[in-house]
Enzyme design. Structure first.
Site, mmCIF file in Angstrom:
data_model
loop_
_atom_site.group_PDB
_atom_site.id
_atom_site.type_symbol
_atom_site.label_atom_id
_atom_site.label_comp_id
_atom_site.label_asym_id
_atom_site.label_seq_id
_atom_site.Cartn_x
_atom_site.Cartn_y
_atom_site.Cartn_z
ATOM 1 N N THR A 125 -22.568 6.904 -26.362
ATOM 2 C CA THR A 125 -21.244 7.103 -25.776
ATOM 3 C C THR A 125 -20.660 8.446 -26.194
ATOM 4 O O THR A 125 -20.115 9.190 -25.372
ATOM 5 C CB THR A 125 -20.290 5.979 -26.219
ATOM 6 O OG1 THR A 125 -20.874 4.722 -25.909
ATOM 7 C CG2 THR A 125 -18.949 6.095 -25.525
ATOM 8 N N ARG A 171 -15.195 -1.609 -25.112
ATOM 9 C CA ARG A 171 -15.607 -0.721 -24.022
ATOM 10 C C ARG A 171 -16.293 -1.463 -22.881
ATOM 11 O O ARG A 171 -16.131 -1.115 -21.713
ATOM 12 C CB ARG A 171 -16.560 0.360 -24.547
ATOM 13 C CG ARG A 171 -15.895 1.439 -25.380
ATOM 14 C CD ARG A 171 -16.896 2.533 -25.721
ATOM 15 N NE ARG A 171 -16.310 3.608 -26.494
ATOM 16 C CZ ARG A 171 -15.685 4.665 -25.980
ATOM 17 N NH1 ARG A 171 -15.563 4.761 -24.665
ATOM 18 N NH2 ARG A 171 -15.185 5.610 -26.766
ATOM 19 N N TYR A 209 -26.294 -2.870 -28.934
ATOM 20 C CA TYR A 209 -24.986 -2.284 -29.229
ATOM 21 C C TYR A 209 -23.903 -3.194 -28.657
ATOM 22 O O TYR A 209 -23.796 -3.360 -27.447
ATOM 23 C CB TYR A 209 -24.921 -0.883 -28.627
ATOM 24 C CG TYR A 209 -23.631 -0.132 -28.834
ATOM 25 C CD1 TYR A 209 -22.703 -0.487 -29.805
ATOM 26 C CD2 TYR A 209 -23.343 0.983 -28.059
ATOM 27 C CE1 TYR A 209 -21.535 0.222 -29.995
ATOM 28 C CE2 TYR A 209 -22.179 1.712 -28.241
ATOM 29 C CZ TYR A 209 -21.277 1.329 -29.204
ATOM 30 O OH TYR A 209 -20.123 2.037 -29.379
ATOM 31 N N TYR A 224 -19.087 -3.548 -17.430
ATOM 32 C CA TYR A 224 -18.468 -3.658 -16.100
ATOM 33 C C TYR A 224 -18.879 -4.915 -15.350
ATOM 34 O O TYR A 224 -18.034 -5.621 -14.796
ATOM 35 C CB TYR A 224 -18.772 -2.417 -15.242
ATOM 36 C CG TYR A 224 -18.045 -2.414 -13.909
ATOM 37 C CD1 TYR A 224 -16.690 -2.111 -13.850
ATOM 38 C CD2 TYR A 224 -18.699 -2.754 -12.726
ATOM 39 C CE1 TYR A 224 -16.018 -2.132 -12.630
ATOM 40 C CE2 TYR A 224 -18.037 -2.786 -11.519
ATOM 41 C CZ TYR A 224 -16.692 -2.471 -11.471
ATOM 42 O OH TYR A 224 -16.021 -2.503 -10.274
ATOM 43 N N LYS A 256 -25.974 -2.609 -33.568
ATOM 44 C CA LYS A 256 -24.825 -1.756 -33.868
ATOM 45 C C LYS A 256 -23.594 -2.571 -33.495
ATOM 46 O O LYS A 256 -23.322 -2.796 -32.313
ATOM 47 C CB LYS A 256 -24.881 -0.454 -33.077
ATOM 48 C CG LYS A 256 -23.627 0.415 -33.261
ATOM 49 C CD LYS A 256 -23.636 1.629 -32.344
ATOM 50 C CE LYS A 256 -22.340 2.421 -32.487
ATOM 51 N NZ LYS A 256 -22.282 3.581 -31.556
ATOM 52 N N ILE A 307 -23.563 3.900 -37.373
ATOM 53 C CA ILE A 307 -23.747 4.901 -36.319
ATOM 54 C C ILE A 307 -22.372 5.504 -36.100
ATOM 55 O O ILE A 307 -21.459 4.838 -35.617
ATOM 56 C CB ILE A 307 -24.354 4.282 -35.056
ATOM 57 C CG1 ILE A 307 -25.778 3.799 -35.362
ATOM 58 C CG2 ILE A 307 -24.374 5.302 -33.916
ATOM 59 C CD1 ILE A 307 -26.488 3.120 -34.198
#
Length: 290
Positions: A43, A137, A132, A106, A160, A202
């Site tokens: 990202t 997000r 992740y 999404y 993550k 990370i």
């Protein structure tokens, strides 16, 4: 083993294109400053704005510059499973050590759909997978139970975790086992994450302060949490400043102040306002970076 301070690398741009020389210089700086791994095309690397050719090239540049000195965990996330497989295949060919695969965003799939996404990548590409989980997000949360199923896949390497929920670590260990690597995705809570059994972070902040971030991780691995906390206190304003406006604009501005690259970002992200620049500059001064 993947561990320690692993910067989610910015992708430098100049005149609208990837600045390959600046990117490889960033990789070299990270290794010299003690970072324990690298994540290109995440990202923070503005992967969503990169063309396929650019994405593949950035991973290749990272692997080439790292030259086996630290692991490269290439971003390979998409809400299109076929595209995620394509990115993972390219990462494998480039010589990446693992791929970082975000939960399908999404689309808001079910837990079974999320697992099927990861299983399809696992079955298609012979490369370790770091899942992740960043529901802020993606708008979808990989449940602890689903993460346990991902861990059981042949290539399920770790997670993550950017949920901020420290209680998950014990539950992840219970369902996934100790071999499943737990990595934080949140700089402000990374020290506490390690206290709960995490193995690293990370990091966005590590783009700007790689040596300090690496020192924190080294100290927590030694159990020296008081010393790690002293450094983290210095970095606390910088952790916050990295998100004063949409990322990675703050990190890019900070790196520009250090003479590492331009502050250029791609739409829909904008360069920082003057007020945000002042906050980043102040945080860097407090951390002793400028």
């Amino acid at each position: 083993m993947i561990h320690g301070s692993i910067p989610a690398l910015i992708t430098p741009f100049r005149n609208g294109i990837v600045d390959e020389q600046a990117f490889q210089a960033l990789v070299e700086r990270q290794i010299a400053e003690g970072s324990h791994g690298l994540v290109p095309c995440g990202t923070t690397g503005e992967a969503s704005t990169l063309s396929l050719d650019e994405h593949v090239r950035v991973v290749e540049l990272c692997v080439e510059a790292a030259d086996g000195r630290v692991p490269v965990i290439a971003g390979a996330g998409s809400n299109n499973t076929a595209h995620a497989i394509e990115l993972a295949k390219h990462a494998k060919r480039a010589g990446a050590d693992a791929v970082l695969v975000v939960a399908p965003y999404y689309s808001k799939p079910s837990q079974d759909g999320i697992f099927a996404h990861f299983k399809a990548i696992n079955d298609a590409v012979d490369i370790p997978i770091v899942a992740y989980n960043v529901p802020s997000r993606t708008m979808v949360d990989i449940s602890v139970e689903t993460m346990g199923r991902i861990a059981a896949l042949k290539h399920g390497l770790g997670v993550k975790d950017a949920t901020g929920d420290m209680t998950r670590l014990a539950r992840h260990r219970a369902l996934a086992g100790d071999k499943f690597i737990l990595i934080s995705g949140d700089d402000p809570s990374a020290l506490g994450f390690n206290a709960h059994g995490g193995k690293g972070v990370i990091s966005v902040t590590a783009n700007v302060a790689p040596r300090l971030c690496a020192e924190i991780q080294n100290l927590t691995a030694q159990g020296a949490f008081d010393a790690a906390r002293a450094i983290d206190d210095r970095l606390a304003p910088l952790h916050k400043a990295m998100f004063v406006e949409p990322s990675p604009a703050p990190a890019k501005f900070a790196c520009a102040l250090l003479g590492l690259c331009t502050e250029d970002v791609r739409l829909p992200i904008l360069t920082l306002t003057d007020g945000a620049k002042a906050q980043v500059r102040q945080a860097m001064t407090q951390a002793g970076l400028i």
